[in-house]
Structures are given as C-alpha cells and as structure tokens.
Design a protein around this motif. Structure first.
Motif, PDB file in Angstrom:
ATOM      1  N   PHE A 165      -0.395 -26.478  60.391  1.00 19.54           N
ATOM      2  CA  PHE A 165      -0.833 -27.589  61.218  1.00 19.54           C
ATOM      3  C   PHE A 165      -2.312 -27.830  60.933  1.00 19.54           C
ATOM      4  O   PHE A 165      -3.180 -27.170  61.484  1.00 19.54           O
ATOM      5  CB  PHE A 165      -0.619 -27.278  62.698  1.00 19.54           C
ATOM      6  CG  PHE A 165       0.795 -26.913  63.019  1.00 19.54           C
ATOM      7  CD1 PHE A 165       1.836 -27.762  62.679  1.00 19.54           C
ATOM      8  CD2 PHE A 165       1.085 -25.719  63.643  1.00 19.54           C
ATOM      9  CE1 PHE A 165       3.146 -27.424  62.970  1.00 19.54           C
ATOM     10  CE2 PHE A 165       2.393 -25.370  63.937  1.00 19.54           C
ATOM     11  CZ  PHE A 165       3.428 -26.232  63.599  1.00 19.54           C
ATOM     12  N   ASN A 166      -2.557 -28.738  60.039  1.00 20.74           N
ATOM     13  CA  ASN A 166      -3.928 -29.005  59.606  1.00 20.74           C
ATOM     14  C   ASN A 166      -3.978 -30.445  59.128  1.00 20.74           C
ATOM     15  O   ASN A 166      -3.271 -30.817  58.185  1.00 20.74           O
ATOM     16  CB  ASN A 166      -4.327 -28.042  58.488  1.00 20.74           C
ATOM     17  CG  ASN A 166      -5.747 -28.215  58.030  1.00 20.74           C
ATOM     18  OD1 ASN A 166      -6.334 -29.288  58.181  1.00 20.74           O
ATOM     19  ND2 ASN A 166      -6.313 -27.171  57.454  1.00 20.74           N
ATOM     20  N   ASP A 167      -4.778 -31.262  59.761  1.00 22.19           N
ATOM     21  CA  ASP A 167      -4.843 -32.676  59.396  1.00 22.19           C
ATOM     22  C   ASP A 167      -5.292 -32.865  57.959  1.00 22.19           C
ATOM     23  O   ASP A 167      -5.034 -33.887  57.350  1.00 22.19           O
ATOM     24  CB  ASP A 167      -5.806 -33.416  60.342  1.00 22.19           C
ATOM     25  CG  ASP A 167      -5.527 -34.912  60.381  1.00 22.19           C
ATOM     26  OD1 ASP A 167      -4.340 -35.287  60.339  1.00 22.19           O
ATOM     27  OD2 ASP A 167      -6.491 -35.688  60.446  1.00 22.19           O
ATOM     28  N   GLY A 168      -5.974 -31.847  57.417  1.00 24.66           N
ATOM     29  CA  GLY A 168      -6.412 -31.924  56.039  1.00 24.66           C
ATOM     30  C   GLY A 168      -5.339 -31.549  55.040  1.00 24.66           C
ATOM     31  O   GLY A 168      -5.575 -31.587  53.836  1.00 24.66           O
ATOM     32  N   MET A 169      -4.154 -31.166  55.517  1.00 28.29           N
ATOM     33  CA  MET A 169      -3.055 -30.804  54.631  1.00 28.29           C
ATOM     34  C   MET A 169      -1.976 -31.874  54.604  1.00 28.29           C
ATOM     35  O   MET A 169      -1.337 -32.105  53.587  1.00 28.29           O
ATOM     36  CB  MET A 169      -2.440 -29.472  55.074  1.00 28.29           C
ATOM     37  CG  MET A 169      -1.200 -29.060  54.284  1.00 28.29           C
ATOM     38  SD  MET A 169      -1.550 -28.638  52.558  1.00 28.29           S
ATOM     39  CE  MET A 169      -2.032 -26.918  52.747  1.00 28.29           C
ATOM     40  N   GLY A 170      -1.752 -32.565  55.701  1.00 26.48           N
ATOM     41  CA  GLY A 170      -0.640 -33.495  55.822  1.00 26.48           C
ATOM     42  C   GLY A 170       0.494 -32.840  56.588  1.00 26.48           C
ATOM     43  O   GLY A 170       0.375 -31.712  57.084  1.00 26.48           O
ATOM     44  N   ASP A 171       1.619 -33.523  56.708  1.00 27.71           N
ATOM     45  CA  ASP A 171       2.787 -32.957  57.382  1.00 27.71           C
ATOM     46  C   ASP A 171       3.439 -31.945  56.432  1.00 27.71           C
ATOM     47  O   ASP A 171       3.774 -32.283  55.291  1.00 27.71           O
ATOM     48  CB  ASP A 171       3.787 -34.061  57.736  1.00 27.71           C
ATOM     49  CG  ASP A 171       3.161 -35.136  58.619  1.00 27.71           C
ATOM     50  OD1 ASP A 171       2.300 -34.792  59.446  1.00 27.71           O
ATOM     51  OD2 ASP A 171       3.528 -36.317  58.475  1.00 27.71           O
ATOM     52  N   PHE A 172       3.661 -30.721  56.913  1.00 26.92           N
ATOM     53  CA  PHE A 172       4.035 -29.619  56.016  1.00 26.92           C
ATOM     54  C   PHE A 172       5.002 -28.674  56.707  1.00 26.92           C
ATOM     55  O   PHE A 172       4.761 -28.226  57.824  1.00 26.92           O
ATOM     56  CB  PHE A 172       2.761 -28.873  55.615  1.00 26.92           C
ATOM     57  CG  PHE A 172       2.962 -27.700  54.693  1.00 26.92           C
ATOM     58  CD1 PHE A 172       2.653 -27.808  53.344  1.00 26.92           C
ATOM     59  CD2 PHE A 172       3.430 -26.477  55.172  1.00 26.92           C
ATOM     60  CE1 PHE A 172       2.817 -26.715  52.486  1.00 26.92           C
ATOM     61  CE2 PHE A 172       3.605 -25.389  54.319  1.00 26.92           C
ATOM     62  CZ  PHE A 172       3.295 -25.506  52.971  1.00 26.92           C
ATOM     63  N   LEU A 173       6.104 -28.369  56.024  1.00 24.69           N
ATOM     64  CA  LEU A 173       7.025 -27.338  56.482  1.00 24.69           C
ATOM     65  C   LEU A 173       7.608 -26.645  55.259  1.00 24.69           C
ATOM     66  O   LEU A 173       8.078 -27.305  54.330  1.00 24.69           O
ATOM     67  CB  LEU A 173       8.157 -27.928  57.329  1.00 24.69           C
ATOM     68  CG  LEU A 173       9.211 -26.941  57.837  1.00 24.69           C
ATOM     69  CD1 LEU A 173       8.586 -25.908  58.772  1.00 24.69           C
ATOM     70  CD2 LEU A 173      10.346 -27.671  58.556  1.00 24.69           C
ATOM     71  N   GLN A 174       7.568 -25.331  55.256  1.00 19.93           N
ATOM     72  CA  GLN A 174       8.033 -24.541  54.112  1.00 19.93           C
ATOM     73  C   GLN A 174       9.095 -23.549  54.557  1.00 19.93           C
ATOM     74  O   GLN A 174       8.967 -22.908  55.609  1.00 19.93           O
ATOM     75  CB  GLN A 174       6.857 -23.786  53.494  1.00 19.93           C
ATOM     76  CG  GLN A 174       7.238 -22.782  52.418  1.00 19.93           C
ATOM     77  CD  GLN A 174       6.033 -22.027  51.891  1.00 19.93           C
ATOM     78  OE1 GLN A 174       5.049 -22.621  51.466  1.00 19.93           O
ATOM     79  NE2 GLN A 174       6.092 -20.706  51.917  1.00 19.93           N
ATOM     80  N   ILE A 175      10.139 -23.426  53.757  1.00 25.69           N
ATOM     81  CA  ILE A 175      11.111 -22.365  53.959  1.00 25.69           C
ATOM     82  C   ILE A 175      11.355 -21.678  52.620  1.00 25.69           C
ATOM     83  O   ILE A 175      11.171 -22.278  51.558  1.00 25.69           O
ATOM     84  CB  ILE A 175      12.453 -22.874  54.538  1.00 25.69           C
ATOM     85  CG1 ILE A 175      13.141 -23.846  53.573  1.00 25.69           C
ATOM     86  CG2 ILE A 175      12.251 -23.507  55.906  1.00 25.69           C
ATOM     87  CD1 ILE A 175      14.552 -24.225  53.990  1.00 25.69           C
ATOM     88  N   LYS A 176      11.770 -20.430  52.678  1.00 26.74           N
ATOM     89  CA  LYS A 176      12.187 -19.713  51.472  1.00 26.74           C
ATOM     90  C   LYS A 176      13.643 -19.334  51.678  1.00 26.74           C
ATOM     91  O   LYS A 176      14.003 -18.754  52.710  1.00 26.74           O
ATOM     92  CB  LYS A 176      11.331 -18.474  51.234  1.00 26.74           C
ATOM     93  CG  LYS A 176      11.649 -17.753  49.925  1.00 26.74           C
ATOM     94  CD  LYS A 176      10.720 -16.576  49.685  1.00 26.74           C
ATOM     95  CE  LYS A 176       9.330 -17.037  49.294  1.00 26.74           C
ATOM     96  NZ  LYS A 176       8.475 -15.901  48.851  1.00 26.74           N
ATOM     97  N   VAL A 177      14.480 -19.695  50.705  1.00 22.50           N
ATOM     98  CA  VAL A 177      15.914 -19.475  50.843  1.00 22.50           C
ATOM     99  C   VAL A 177      16.464 -18.757  49.608  1.00 22.50           C
ATOM    100  O   VAL A 177      15.837 -18.756  48.542  1.00 22.50           O
ATOM    101  CB  VAL A 177      16.687 -20.804  51.025  1.00 22.50           C
ATOM    102  CG1 VAL A 177      16.245 -21.511  52.294  1.00 22.50           C
ATOM    103  CG2 VAL A 177      16.500 -21.716  49.807  1.00 22.50           C
ATOM    104  N   SER A 208       2.112 -37.035  53.126  1.00 23.46           N
ATOM    105  CA  SER A 208       0.685 -37.297  53.220  1.00 23.46           C
ATOM    106  C   SER A 208       0.429 -38.267  54.367  1.00 23.46           C
ATOM    107  O   SER A 208       1.072 -39.316  54.462  1.00 23.46           O
ATOM    108  CB  SER A 208       0.173 -37.902  51.910  1.00 23.46           C
ATOM    109  OG  SER A 208      -1.199 -38.209  51.998  1.00 23.46           O
ATOM    110  N   ARG A 209      -0.469 -37.905  55.244  1.00 21.13           N
ATOM    111  CA  ARG A 209      -0.795 -38.764  56.391  1.00 21.13           C
ATOM    112  C   ARG A 209      -1.709 -39.913  55.972  1.00 21.13           C
ATOM    113  O   ARG A 209      -2.394 -39.834  54.954  1.00 21.13           O
ATOM    114  CB  ARG A 209      -1.453 -37.952  57.502  1.00 21.13           C
ATOM    115  CG  ARG A 209      -0.539 -36.916  58.119  1.00 21.13           C
ATOM    116  CD  ARG A 209      -1.187 -36.227  59.297  1.00 21.13           C
ATOM    117  NE  ARG A 209      -0.251 -35.336  59.976  1.00 21.13           N
ATOM    118  CZ  ARG A 209      -0.517 -34.733  61.138  1.00 21.13           C
ATOM    119  NH1 ARG A 209      -1.689 -34.905  61.728  1.00 21.13           N
ATOM    120  NH2 ARG A 209       0.379 -33.948  61.697  1.00 21.13           N
ATOM    121  N   ILE A 210      -1.710 -40.968  56.792  1.00 23.75           N
ATOM    122  CA  ILE A 210      -2.614 -42.097  56.570  1.00 23.75           C
ATOM    123  C   ILE A 210      -3.449 -42.335  57.817  1.00 23.75           C
ATOM    124  O   ILE A 210      -3.062 -41.930  58.917  1.00 23.75           O
ATOM    125  CB  ILE A 210      -1.848 -43.392  56.189  1.00 23.75           C
ATOM    126  CG1 ILE A 210      -0.862 -43.779  57.296  1.00 23.75           C
ATOM    127  CG2 ILE A 210      -1.126 -43.210  54.868  1.00 23.75           C
ATOM    128  CD1 ILE A 210      -0.178 -45.102  57.057  1.00 23.75           C
TER     129      ILE A 210
END
Length: 252
Positions: free
Chosen positions: A87-99, A113-115
């Motif tokens: 959760f970082n406005d400098g990263m954008g919307d982000f979700l990671q999983i490892k499967v 990427s946010r605008i």
C-alpha cells in the motif's frame, strides 16, 4: 496456463456492484488465473464472486475510502504459497501471490498504475511524472526478486508497452524482464485495449515477465457483443461496465 487481466471499471466506487454478465464473461474464458483491476469491494462483492466457485479468490485488504483495488482468482487446482500487498501511492495498485502449478512456482502480480484524477485533464505533465515514478518503483521491486523466480506481472499500466520500449532511458525495465503485449504480437487481430474520448486507441494493458515462455497474447473484446458495440468506438461512461479489453496470456 491461461491468464486474463481485465479492468472492470468500478472506479473506486463502493456502490458499484460487479454486473452478473461480467462474471459470466469471466467464467467463459476458463482461465487458470484471473486478475481484475479497478476492482472495489462492495456490499455484495463476496456474493457476486461466489459464482466463480472453482476458484480461490484473493484481494487487497485495504480499506481506503477512495481508491481502486486488485483481485486475483486462481483455479482450485493451484496451491497458494503466499500473498503480499503493498500500500504505497508511489507504487500503484499492487497485489502479489505465489502459487504452485504442476510442481512449478509462479509469482503473479496484479498491477494498475494510478493517475492524478483531479489534475488529469489540466496537467498531463504532472500525470506523466506520477506514472513514471510508479513504474520506477515497480521496477526496483522486480529487480530485487530472486533471479530464478518465475514472474508474471499483468495489469493496466495507463501507458503503452511501446512507450517503454522506445524510451528505455526514461522508462527502463528491470533487467531480465520483457514486455508481452498484443501490440507486439504479429498474429493479434486487435492491437489496442482502450479507446479515449477522441477515439485514439492505446495498448495500455500488458504483461511484464521473467523466466516464463508466453506462447500467445491477445486482446478480447468479445463482451461487446452483449451491448452491440464495436471495439473502435467503445468508451464506457457507466461505472461497472468494463471499458478495456481483456488481456489474455497463454503461458507454457
């Protein structure tokens, strides 16, 4: 392995439920992994997504009042190793999983990427810098992942893969990674995933991969048959009605 990414255009609205036909279109793909961008948890979101009964669903736990989220669904044949949120406005919307699939581990990242909404029309320069900074931060993160990790990032980058390729000094991509986009696929029937109000067409949904072989990438506008629209004309003004093509990847 089939992966789809789709911007479903909820526009950070807790009142905009996912339409039933959107779920039906997702089910029709029979994708192994589903990544939804511009997703937002609503009052009935669990009920809506329960129709994807053959999938495990993972979403951001963020409770931000104004902001988009990411949802990733994987077929129940897969095993989850870990889930990670940033959760970082400098990263954008982000979700990671490892499967794990067929004995092989994959790191799957859903990204948007946010605008700068308030200044989007008034200050394009500020928006470009805002998106550039997010991309730089994403690349720094990717560069720190282990060299042998099998990584697939899919999302709405709000700029084209071509821009990254042609401006490598301004938008460098992490070492060892490559861009996979229908824009660069000679066999793709459609080269764009979004249409602006002025009818200009852009390929802003794509993938960034490392250590994986992408057999095919294409954009699907099949859902427009439901509303009797053509891809070259489509710009939805209605929240909850997708205004992007589906990005489809075939990974071996």
């Amino acid at each position: 392995m089939k992966i789809i990414e789709w911007n479903i255009n909820q526009r950070a609205s807790k009142e905009t439920e996912i339409k039933d036909w959107v779920i039906e279109e997702i089910k029709k793909t029979e994708a192994d992994i589903i990544v939804l961008t511009e997703f937002k948890k609503t009052e009935k979101w669990k009920e809506k997504l329960s129709k994807l009964s053959g999938y495990y669903k993972f979403n951001n736990s963020i409770e931000e009042e104004h902001g988009n989220e990411i949802l990733i669904a994987i077929k129940k044949d897969y095993s989850l190793i870990e889930k990670k949120e940033i959760f970082n406005d400098g990263m954008g919307d982000f979700l990671q999983i490892k499967v794990v699939c067929c004995g092989k581990e994959y790191t799957i990242i859903g990204y948007r990427s946010r605008i700068l909404v308030d200044g989007y029309k008034e200050d394009k320069t500020a928006n470009a810098e805002f998106k550039k900074k997010q991309f730089e931060n994403l690349n720094k993160y990717l560069q720190e992942l282990p060299d042998d990790e099998n990584v697939i990032v899919v999302g709405d980058f709000n700029f084209t893969g071509n821009y990254v390729k042609e401006n490598e000094t301004d938008y460098p991509i992490a070492e060892g990674y490559s861009i996979k986009s229908p824009q660069f696929n000679e066999n793709a029937s459609c080269k764009w995933s979004f249409v602006h109000h002025n009818k200009s067409r852009v390929a802003i949904d794509f993938a960034i991969c490392k250590n994986v072989y992408v057999k095919d990438t294409h954009y699907s506008w099949d859902y427009l048959d439901r509303i009797d629209k053509k891809p070259e004309d489509w710009k939805s003004e209605c929240k909850g009605t997708p205004d992007h093509a589906m990005l489809v990847l075939e990974v071996k």
